[in-house]
Design a protein around this motif. Structure first.
Motif, PDB file in Angstrom:
ATOM      1  N   TYR A   1       0.852  -1.195   0.000  1.00 61.07           N
ATOM      2  CA  TYR A   1       0.000   0.000   0.000  1.00 61.07           C
ATOM      3  C   TYR A   1       0.879   1.234   0.000  1.00 61.07           C
ATOM      4  CZ  TYR A   1      -4.319   2.527   1.117  1.00 61.07           C
ATOM      5  OH  TYR A   1      -5.410   3.351   1.079  1.00 61.07           O
ATOM      6  N   GLU A   2       0.399   2.313  -0.596  1.00 57.04           N
ATOM      7  CA  GLU A   2       1.238   3.511  -0.724  1.00 57.04           C
ATOM      8  C   GLU A   2       1.501   4.210   0.614  1.00 57.04           C
ATOM      9  OE1 GLU A   2      -3.003   4.899  -1.634  1.00 57.04           O
ATOM     10  OE2 GLU A   2      -1.753   3.339  -2.487  1.00 57.04           O
ATOM     11  N   LYS A   3       0.628   4.035   1.577  1.00 50.23           N
ATOM     12  CA  LYS A   3       0.869   4.630   2.901  1.00 50.23           C
ATOM     13  C   LYS A   3       1.689   3.640   3.723  1.00 50.23           C
ATOM     14  CE  LYS A   3      -3.090   7.607   2.770  1.00 50.23           C
ATOM     15  NZ  LYS A   3      -4.332   8.042   3.353  1.00 50.23           N
ATOM     16  N   VAL A   4       2.889   4.063   4.073  1.00 50.54           N
ATOM     17  CA  VAL A   4       3.861   3.167   4.697  1.00 50.54           C
ATOM     18  C   VAL A   4       3.355   2.619   6.017  1.00 50.54           C
ATOM     19  CG1 VAL A   4       6.206   3.034   5.619  1.00 50.54           C
ATOM     20  CG2 VAL A   4       5.768   4.312   3.530  1.00 50.54           C
ATOM     21  N   PHE A   5       2.684   3.436   6.836  1.00 51.27           N
ATOM     22  CA  PHE A   5       2.234   2.944   8.139  1.00 51.27           C
ATOM     23  C   PHE A   5       1.170   1.861   8.002  1.00 51.27           C
ATOM     24  CE2 PHE A   5      -0.603   6.459   7.291  1.00 51.27           C
ATOM     25  CZ  PHE A   5      -1.818   6.103   7.852  1.00 51.27           C
ATOM     26  N   ILE A   6       0.402   1.877   6.912  1.00 55.83           N
ATOM     27  CA  ILE A   6      -0.583   0.816   6.661  1.00 55.83           C
ATOM     28  C   ILE A   6       0.135  -0.452   6.196  1.00 55.83           C
ATOM     29  CG2 ILE A   6      -2.519   0.102   5.199  1.00 55.83           C
ATOM     30  CD1 ILE A   6      -3.414   2.158   7.176  1.00 55.83           C
ATOM     31  N   SER A   7       1.039  -0.312   5.234  1.00 60.45           N
ATOM     32  CA  SER A   7       1.738  -1.498   4.727  1.00 60.45           C
ATOM     33  C   SER A   7       2.609  -2.131   5.806  1.00 60.45           C
ATOM     34  CB  SER A   7       2.575  -1.159   3.493  1.00 60.45           C
ATOM     35  OG  SER A   7       3.617  -0.283   3.800  1.00 60.45           O
ATOM     36  N   LYS A   8       3.184  -1.317   6.664  1.00 60.07           N
ATOM     37  CA  LYS A   8       4.000  -1.851   7.757  1.00 60.07           C
ATOM     38  C   LYS A   8       3.144  -2.666   8.730  1.00 60.07           C
ATOM     39  CE  LYS A   8       7.446  -0.178  11.032  1.00 60.07           C
ATOM     40  NZ  LYS A   8       8.094   1.012  11.583  1.00 60.07           N
ATOM     41  N   GLU A   9       1.985  -2.151   9.064  1.00 60.84           N
ATOM     42  CA  GLU A   9       1.073  -2.878   9.970  1.00 60.84           C
ATOM     43  C   GLU A   9       0.541  -4.144   9.300  1.00 60.84           C
ATOM     44  OE1 GLU A   9      -0.274  -3.502  13.609  1.00 60.84           O
ATOM     45  OE2 GLU A   9       0.718  -1.622  13.127  1.00 60.84           O
ATOM     46  N   ALA A  10       0.233  -4.074   8.000  1.00 57.88           N
ATOM     47  CA  ALA A  10      -0.250  -5.256   7.278  1.00 57.88           C
ATOM     48  C   ALA A  10       0.831  -6.337   7.229  1.00 57.88           C
ATOM     49  CB  ALA A  10      -0.689  -4.869   5.870  1.00 57.88           C
ATOM     50  N   LYS A  11       2.074  -5.934   7.020  1.00 53.57           N
ATOM     51  CA  LYS A  11       3.176  -6.903   7.028  1.00 53.57           C
ATOM     52  C   LYS A  11       3.340  -7.526   8.414  1.00 53.57           C
ATOM     53  CE  LYS A  11       5.699  -4.817   3.236  1.00 53.57           C
ATOM     54  NZ  LYS A  11       6.846  -3.996   2.828  1.00 53.57           N
ATOM     55  N   ALA A  12       3.144  -6.735   9.458  1.00 49.69           N
ATOM     56  CA  ALA A  12       3.225  -7.268  10.818  1.00 49.69           C
ATOM     57  C   ALA A  12       2.118  -8.291  11.064  1.00 49.69           C
ATOM     58  CB  ALA A  12       3.144  -6.138  11.841  1.00 49.69           C
ATOM     59  N   VAL A  13       0.918  -8.027  10.555  1.00 48.62           N
ATOM     60  CA  VAL A  13      -0.197  -8.975  10.697  1.00 48.62           C
ATOM     61  C   VAL A  13       0.122 -10.269   9.953  1.00 48.62           C
ATOM     62  CG1 VAL A  13      -2.623  -9.415  10.136  1.00 48.62           C
ATOM     63  CG2 VAL A  13      -1.946  -7.199  11.042  1.00 48.62           C
TER      64      VAL A  13
END
Length: 145
Positions: free
Chosen positions: A75-87
């Motif tokens: 995702y283009e918003k890093v804080f979303i992609s970072k959280e999704a990768k953590a999940v």
């Protein structure tokens, strides 16, 4: 929320799964991040074992929500992609359900190269984290022939 009310949430999570998916897909980044944080907490629990009603709830969440989470890892918003990768990482390390592997192998956004790179990494992590019996199931049926 799940940390303190896990037992109650397991009973309603199949009804709650579609709402979670819609929240992950929400265009409001705050709503999406909160739902991803909930999922991260959900997969840290001790309910990921196989063969009971808790396993069915986890399978329901994996089948319904995790395809959206996987797409959010790119995702283009890093804080979303970072959280999704953590999940994704947390769920793979804690739950070696076949449904999770199906999500990884049958991603609907198959033309995005960066997403493929994420998927390859997650499949590698899955093979490291999965129990050896998970992969021996096919060999047992061949040995009885």
């Amino acid at each position: 929320m799940f940390k303190f009310h896990g037992a109650e949430m397991i009973g309603i999570i199949p009804k709650f799964a579609q709402f979670l998916k819609d929240s992950v897909d929400n265009l409001r980044s705050g709503i999406s991040k909160n739902s991803l944080m909930f999922l991260n907490e959900f997969f840290q629990g001790d309910h990921c074992s196989h063969g009971d009603e808790k396993s069915e709830a986890v399978s329901c969440v994996i089948e319904t929500v995790m395809p959206s989470v996987l797409i959010k890892t790119n995702y283009e918003k890093v804080f979303i992609s970072k959280e999704a990768k953590a999940v994704m990482t947390g769920s793979i390390k804690k739950c070696s359900h076949v449904e999770l592997l199906n999500v990884l192998l049958h991603c609907p956004q198959h033309k995005i190269l960066a997403l493929h790179e994420n998927i390859y990494g997650f499949v590698g992590l899955f093979t490291q984290a999965a129990n050896h019996e998970f992969f021996d199931l096919g060999n047992k049926s061949d040995s009885h022939k």
